[in-house]
Write a protein that holds these residues in place. Structure first.
Motif, PDB file in Angstrom:
ATOM      1  N   VAL A 559      57.435  -0.752  14.014  1.00 20.71           N
ATOM      2  CA  VAL A 559      58.080  -0.530  15.601  1.00 20.71           C
ATOM      3  C   VAL A 559      58.644   0.761  15.797  1.00 20.71           C
ATOM      4  O   VAL A 559      58.225   1.463  16.867  1.00 20.71           O
ATOM      5  CB  VAL A 559      60.083  -1.003  15.997  1.00 20.71           C
ATOM      6  N   ASN A 560      58.839   1.717  14.569  1.00 22.75           N
ATOM      7  CA  ASN A 560      58.989   2.745  14.663  1.00 22.75           C
ATOM      8  C   ASN A 560      57.859   3.556  14.918  1.00 22.75           C
ATOM      9  O   ASN A 560      57.458   4.470  16.244  1.00 22.75           O
ATOM     10  CB  ASN A 560      58.775   3.840  13.198  1.00 22.75           C
ATOM     11  N   LYS A 561      55.918   3.129  14.887  1.00 24.59           N
ATOM     12  CA  LYS A 561      54.724   3.133  15.287  1.00 24.59           C
ATOM     13  C   LYS A 561      55.146   3.388  16.560  1.00 24.59           C
ATOM     14  O   LYS A 561      54.865   4.218  17.687  1.00 24.59           O
ATOM     15  CB  LYS A 561      54.256   2.543  15.076  1.00 24.59           C
ATOM     16  N   LYS A 562      55.550   2.502  17.479  1.00 26.12           N
ATOM     17  CA  LYS A 562      55.621   1.919  18.641  1.00 26.12           C
ATOM     18  C   LYS A 562      56.165   2.970  20.084  1.00 26.12           C
ATOM     19  O   LYS A 562      56.107   3.638  21.087  1.00 26.12           O
ATOM     20  CB  LYS A 562      56.022   0.441  19.365  1.00 26.12           C
ATOM     21  N   LYS A 723      54.144 -11.171  20.708  1.00 28.54           N
ATOM     22  CA  LYS A 723      53.378 -12.525  20.737  1.00 28.54           C
ATOM     23  C   LYS A 723      52.888 -12.594  19.177  1.00 28.54           C
ATOM     24  O   LYS A 723      53.288 -12.006  18.358  1.00 28.54           O
ATOM     25  CB  LYS A 723      52.644 -13.045  21.927  1.00 28.54           C
ATOM     26  N   LEU A 724      53.342 -14.104  19.206  1.00 29.15           N
ATOM     27  CA  LEU A 724      52.362 -14.259  17.863  1.00 29.15           C
ATOM     28  C   LEU A 724      50.769 -15.254  18.232  1.00 29.15           C
ATOM     29  O   LEU A 724      50.902 -15.742  18.601  1.00 29.15           O
ATOM     30  CB  LEU A 724      53.467 -15.832  17.615  1.00 29.15           C
ATOM     31  N   ASP A 725      50.243 -14.464  17.184  1.00 28.24           N
ATOM     32  CA  ASP A 725      49.329 -14.605  17.564  1.00 28.24           C
ATOM     33  C   ASP A 725      47.892 -14.997  16.397  1.00 28.24           C
ATOM     34  O   ASP A 725      46.925 -14.297  16.554  1.00 28.24           O
ATOM     35  CB  ASP A 725      48.207 -13.822  18.521  1.00 28.24           C
ATOM     36  N   MET A 726      48.392 -14.477  14.972  1.00 31.83           N
ATOM     37  CA  MET A 726      48.544 -14.731  13.612  1.00 31.83           C
ATOM     38  C   MET A 726      47.770 -13.357  13.759  1.00 31.83           C
ATOM     39  O   MET A 726      46.299 -12.789  12.774  1.00 31.83           O
ATOM     40  CB  MET A 726      47.152 -15.692  13.621  1.00 31.83           C
ATOM     41  N   SER A 727      48.435 -12.282  14.098  1.00 33.67           N
ATOM     42  CA  SER A 727      47.649 -10.807  14.005  1.00 33.67           C
ATOM     43  C   SER A 727      48.315 -10.080  12.883  1.00 33.67           C
ATOM     44  O   SER A 727      47.863  -9.022  12.799  1.00 33.67           O
ATOM     45  CB  SER A 727      48.230 -10.289  15.079  1.00 33.67           C
ATOM     46  N   VAL A 728      48.845  -9.908  11.872  1.00 37.44           N
ATOM     47  CA  VAL A 728      49.213  -9.677  10.944  1.00 37.44           C
ATOM     48  C   VAL A 728      48.536  -8.512  10.284  1.00 37.44           C
ATOM     49  O   VAL A 728      48.652  -7.432  10.026  1.00 37.44           O
ATOM     50  CB  VAL A 728      50.853 -10.564  10.983  1.00 37.44           C
ATOM     51  N   SER A 729      47.791  -9.277   9.528  1.00 39.92           N
ATOM     52  CA  SER A 729      47.165  -8.529   8.126  1.00 39.92           C
ATOM     53  C   SER A 729      46.288  -7.621   9.054  1.00 39.92           C
ATOM     54  O   SER A 729      46.269  -6.579   8.166  1.00 39.92           O
ATOM     55  CB  SER A 729      46.305 -10.003   7.798  1.00 39.92           C
ATOM     56  N   GLY A 730      45.635  -7.363  10.235  1.00 40.89           N
ATOM     57  CA  GLY A 730      45.167  -6.797  10.692  1.00 40.89           C
ATOM     58  C   GLY A 730      46.527  -5.526  11.508  1.00 40.89           C
ATOM     59  O   GLY A 730      45.758  -3.946  10.930  1.00 40.89           O
ATOM     60  N   THR A 731      47.517  -5.630  11.872  1.00 40.30           N
ATOM     61  CA  THR A 731      48.267  -4.915  11.458  1.00 40.30           C
ATOM     62  C   THR A 731      49.497  -4.197  10.060  1.00 40.30           C
ATOM     63  O   THR A 731      48.965  -2.345  10.619  1.00 40.30           O
ATOM     64  CB  THR A 731      49.373  -5.226  12.637  1.00 40.30           C
ATOM     65  N   ALA A 737      47.085   2.038   6.447  1.00 36.22           N
ATOM     66  CA  ALA A 737      45.906   3.217   6.564  1.00 36.22           C
ATOM     67  C   ALA A 737      46.563   4.781   7.107  1.00 36.22           C
ATOM     68  O   ALA A 737      46.047   5.726   7.003  1.00 36.22           O
ATOM     69  CB  ALA A 737      44.743   3.062   7.347  1.00 36.22           C
ATOM     70  N   ILE A 738      47.881   4.626   7.412  1.00 34.35           N
ATOM     71  CA  ILE A 738      48.615   5.921   7.911  1.00 34.35           C
ATOM     72  C   ILE A 738      49.413   6.826   7.385  1.00 34.35           C
ATOM     73  O   ILE A 738      50.385   6.105   5.925  1.00 34.35           O
ATOM     74  CB  ILE A 738      49.682   5.672   8.733  1.00 34.35           C
ATOM     75  N   SER A 739      48.388   7.656   6.827  1.00 31.74           N
ATOM     76  CA  SER A 739      49.181   8.630   5.319  1.00 31.74           C
ATOM     77  C   SER A 739      50.194   9.657   5.754  1.00 31.74           C
ATOM     78  O   SER A 739      50.530  10.033   4.700  1.00 31.74           O
ATOM     79  CB  SER A 739      48.097   9.198   4.937  1.00 31.74           C
ATOM     80  N   GLY A 740      50.587   9.344   6.972  1.00 34.05           N
ATOM     81  CA  GLY A 740      51.753  10.611   7.287  1.00 34.05           C
ATOM     82  C   GLY A 740      52.517  10.463   7.759  1.00 34.05           C
ATOM     83  O   GLY A 740      52.927   9.399   7.170  1.00 34.05           O
ATOM     84  N   ASN A 741      53.712  11.016   8.330  1.00 27.89           N
ATOM     85  CA  ASN A 741      55.472  10.385   9.275  1.00 27.89           C
ATOM     86  C   ASN A 741      54.580  10.063  10.153  1.00 27.89           C
ATOM     87  O   ASN A 741      53.734   9.709  11.137  1.00 27.89           O
ATOM     88  CB  ASN A 741      55.931  11.735   9.840  1.00 27.89           C
ATOM     89  N   VAL A 742      55.893   8.719  10.556  1.00 28.39           N
ATOM     90  CA  VAL A 742      55.910   7.830  11.854  1.00 28.39           C
ATOM     91  C   VAL A 742      57.363   7.843  11.839  1.00 28.39           C
ATOM     92  O   VAL A 742      58.036   7.100  11.359  1.00 28.39           O
ATOM     93  CB  VAL A 742      55.621   6.336  10.806  1.00 28.39           C
ATOM     94  N   GLY A 751      49.373   2.906   2.046  1.00 31.46           N
ATOM     95  CA  GLY A 751      48.305   2.279   1.251  1.00 31.46           C
ATOM     96  C   GLY A 751      48.542   0.894   0.374  1.00 31.46           C
ATOM     97  O   GLY A 751      48.424   0.453  -0.332  1.00 31.46           O
ATOM     98  N   LEU A 752      49.709   0.077   0.647  1.00 37.80           N
ATOM     99  CA  LEU A 752      49.882  -1.021  -0.511  1.00 37.80           C
ATOM    100  C   LEU A 752      49.440  -2.169   0.487  1.00 37.80           C
ATOM    101  O   LEU A 752      49.842  -3.168   0.387  1.00 37.80           O
ATOM    102  CB  LEU A 752      51.422  -1.758   0.665  1.00 37.80           C
TER     103      LEU A 752
END
Length: 795
Positions: A559-562, A723-731, A737-742, A751-752
């Protein structure tokens, strides 16, 4: 030479009914139709008193002529007949005492010399005798009696008297420091013991009664230098109306010592009054104050507060126990074997399923969990999704399709530790799936429903739990350890008491709990033995808690990224929603459980106020409570639906009403549009509430592993694209991969989350596949037989 008592059985049976002696009407046996049992024991002998702790030997002292055995106790219907017999010393080394009716008994053993004077004594207490069975009392150590001349008549008269515990008053007393202490004297020169407590002529029937004039406090006071006494008792317990007998057995003062010591180290026994704010008034009284808890238990449908006590008070023994010395757990009105309803979400204030648009006023009933019912009272959560007259959990959301409003003084949050709500699957927002027809599917709902509740399209819900079976008959034969899970083992008082009270009263998963409960199923983790508390925490609990919190942090960061992306695209010209570079979407999902400052403290929604506005402070990520309303915030007026953020940042100079966010426009701004007959903003707030719900129960990964994984996954799945579309692993991979602030704060999941070709290298489930992280392993589904990722990936 060791001999048995078998030759004496006929004598014991003859003496059985003739041996009723002693003062007090309660020593008369009530009789029973059950067949008698027996007690076996071995005697050893010490040359000293209990204080001397001399080494015991099996040799019978030469001055012992006869040994007298007296068995007293209480059965189902009251006191059982006294069994008393005399045995020659040569026949007293070991053997069996028959003819004892079923119940809990004490065996008093007196060794007499040739003149009939007692020269040794020994006791075995709290022995359970079953019909046609032999109870092994183990070794009874015979010691030289401590003689206090003033109490000789007392002990003789009350030899078979039973006290309020239903056990021998003399046997209990002789386990206590009051008996062994021969040196202490109070200000009047009176020592500890029968006469010291009760007076020379029974003139003090209850030494713990009469308030501040209680006889107990003549000795146990702040001026006493005896290191065995606790000077602060008066401050913390007695001044709030808790008598000594509420926690202590009045005769055996050492009974329950371990429970009291471990309780005192727990949050329930903490004297940190910061935990007890409002304990003397308001609705927190019912859970943060023993007197308030007792009053609320007596009438759970009423508000409790204001008149309970003038001081803060921890949850003392007599809160959960109606009789702590006897271990009796307080009953709740209206409980029955079929349904536990009186003190649950059937009553306002004890947790409606929040924001559940499927049934806005859905009442979440809990099953009857016997001794664990008292835990559910305070750990069912208090945040509601429906306005009520209860007045304790001031609802900050309205379940309506026209507007979902947030009071400015509140956050999307839950009260701390809603563990029962998690374990019994009662509180989450489930309406995140709409299906192809716009109606939430039964399969989806059933997968978020406990198998102890009616299912959606099924007889029962689809989420089972071994942990939820603990303390009930449902654990019998459980596949985790069928040879152990048999009747009589961990099958009473429900899961809360089984896991958190078995062994100690620390309420933690401590060494006692691990030995008694956890190790019956969990012996190793990833090849590491976890028999000790340190290893159990290091290799088992802490890693699970970490990935559980990482998943919650991931949802917040989505949500913070959005928000950050939305604000980055703004121009100086206000858009259709009223936002521009001068009026951005000042909104943050705070994630305090994932900082080193006050872990576990969390508030999920915070509006960033203009710099320099002292009334509404700016966000500080080190704060435990993110948002605190000013005392000048007196009005409960809501802003009208559709009010823009800029307009409600400028309240009138003389009043600071509660303002609401326009969740409709916020949801639209972040991409959560109106959808399929249900408002996107409702699901948006519902998903956030789920994250807050699980974050407030830092044991949720163990209380309901499947439920917590699944609903956290669904919440993230909705938050990433509406929506629920099984996209969580990709998200998760992209956010990781974001190394800075969000949105102005460091990315807590950097990195987790990475995902290899499989979860584990093979079906042994001991080695993670290359590229797979523990956090990803928790978040998405995988096969326990092969180690491959599941398809679809939802856990």
């Amino acid at each position: 030479m060791r001999k048995t008592f078998f030759m004496l059985q006929h004598l014991l049976l003859v003496l059985l009914l003739a041996a009723m002696t002693g003062c007090g009407a309660n020593n008369a046996g009530t009789g029973t139709s059950a067949a008698p049992g027996s007690v076996t024991a071995k005697l050893t002998w010490s040359n000293g008193t209990k204080l001397a702790k001399a080494k015991a030997t099996s040799s019978i002292p030469s001055n012992v002529a006869n040994v007298v055995f007296t068995v007293t106790g209480t059965g189902t219907n009251g006191p059982i007949p006294v069994v008393k017999t005399t045995v020659a010393a040569a026949n007293s080394a070991s053997g069996s005492i028959p003819g004892i009716y079923p119940g809990t008994v004490a065996v008093a053993v007196k060794a007499l010399d040739s003149t009939g004077a007692m020269v040794y004594e020994g006791y075995a207490i709290n022995l359970d005798v079953a019909p046609n069975a032999t109870t092994n009392a183990g070794t009874i150590n015979m010691t030289v009696p401590i003689v206090k001349s003033e109490e000789v008549p007392c002990l003789g008269c009350h030899e078979t008297t039973l006290d309020l515990t239903g056990q021998s008053v003399v046997a209990n007393y002789k386990q206590s420091g009051h008996y062994t202490n021969t040196t202490f004297q109070d200000a009047n020169g009176q020592g500890a013991g029968c006469v010291g407590c009760h007076g020379p002529s029974h003139n003090i029937p209850d030494p713990s009664a009469n308030g501040t004039q209680a006889r107990c406090f003549d000795c146990h006071n702040i001026n006493n230098t005896n290191t065995q006494l606790v000077a602060n008792h008066g401050n913390y317990y007695f001044n709030n109306g808790t008598e000594c007998s509420a926690c202590h057995q009045v005769h055996n003062t050492l009974a329950g010592n371990m429970e009291r010591k471990t309780w005192a180290q727990s949050a329930h026994g903490s004297t940190d009054f910061a935990r007890l704010a409002g304990g003397g008034s308001g609705c927190s009284t019912r859970c943060h104050n023993a007197a308030g808890f007792i009053a609320a238990m007596a009438n759970p449908t009423k508000v409790v507060g204001g008149t309970m006590t003038a001081q803060d008070q921890m949850v003392t023994c007599n809160a959960c126990h109606s009789n702590a010395p006897l271990g009796k757990i307080r009953n709740l009105p209206g409980t029955s074997a079929s349904a536990f309803r009186a003190y649950t979400t059937s009553n306002p204030g004890y947790g409606f399923a929040p924001y559940n648009k499927l049934n806005p006023n859905k009442k979440a009933y809990y099953p009857d969990m016997a001794g664990s019912n008292v835990c559910i009272v305070c750990h069912a959560g208090t945040t509601e999704g429906s306005a009520t007259s209860f007045g304790c959990s001031d609802p900050y959301f309205a379940n309506s399709t026209s507007a979902l409003k947030l009071k400015r003084s509140s956050t999307i949050s839950q009260h701390n530790m809603p563990s029962a709500a998690v374990m019994y699957v009662k509180f989450g927002f489930m309406n995140l799936s709409t299906g192809v027809t716009g109606v939430t599917s039964n399969a989806y709902l059933n997968g978020l429903t406990s198998d102890q509740d009616p299912g959606y399209g099924q007889a029962v819900g689809g989420i089972g739990s071994t942990h939820r079976k603990l303390g009930t008959n449902a654990i019998h034969g459980d596949s985790h350890n069928p040879s152990f899970f048999v009747p009589g083992n961990l099958d009473s008082n429900g899961p809360c008491a089984t896991c958190h009270v078995t062994g100690s009263h620390s309420f933690r998963i401590d060494q006692a709990a691990i030995n008694a409960v956890c190790s019956n199923c969990h012996t190793s983790e990833n090849g590491q033995a976890i028999a000790t508390q340190a290893a159990f925490e290091q290799f088992f609990l802490d890693p699970q808690k970490e990935v559980y919190n990482n998943a919650i942090a991931l949802g917040a960061t989505v949500v913070n990224k959005k928000i950050a992306d939305y604000n980055a695209a703004l121009t100086s010209t206000p858009n259709a929603l009223g936002y521009s570079t001068t009026n951005p979407l000042q909104f943050l999902v705070a994630i305090n459980p994932f900082t080193s400052v006050q872990p576990g403290k969390l508030s999920f929604v915070k509006f960033l106020e203009p710099a320099g506005n002292a009334t509404y402070p700016t966000y500080d990520p080190t704060e435990g409570t993110i948002f605190t309303a000013s005392s000048s915030t007196t009005s409960s007026t809501y802003a009208a639906p559709g009010t823009t953020y800029a307009n409600y940042l400028a309240p009138a100079a003389t009043t600071y009403p509660y303002y609401s966010t326009d969740w409709t426009n916020t949801a639209i701004a972040l991409g959560y549009s109106q959808s399929a007959g249900d408002a996107g903003y409702t699901k948006f707030v519902g998903a956030l509430s789920n994250l807050a719900f699980f974050a407030k129960d830092q044991g949720g990964f163990a209380h309901a592993r499947t439920y917590s994984r699944r609903l956290i996954y669904d919440s993230i799945d909705f938050l990433d694209n509406g929506k629920l579309d099984m996209s969580v692993s990709g998200t998760a991979t992209a956010i990781s991969a974001i190394s800075g602030n969000v949105n102005g704060i460091a990315n807590p999941v950097a990195g987790l989350y990475t995902k290899g070709s499989t979860a584990y290298t093979n079906g042994t489930l001991t080695v993670l596949a290359n590229g797979t992280t523990e956090s990803m392993l928790y978040l998405v589904g995988w096969s326990r037989s092969t180690g491959a990722w599941s398809s679809p990936e939802r856990p």
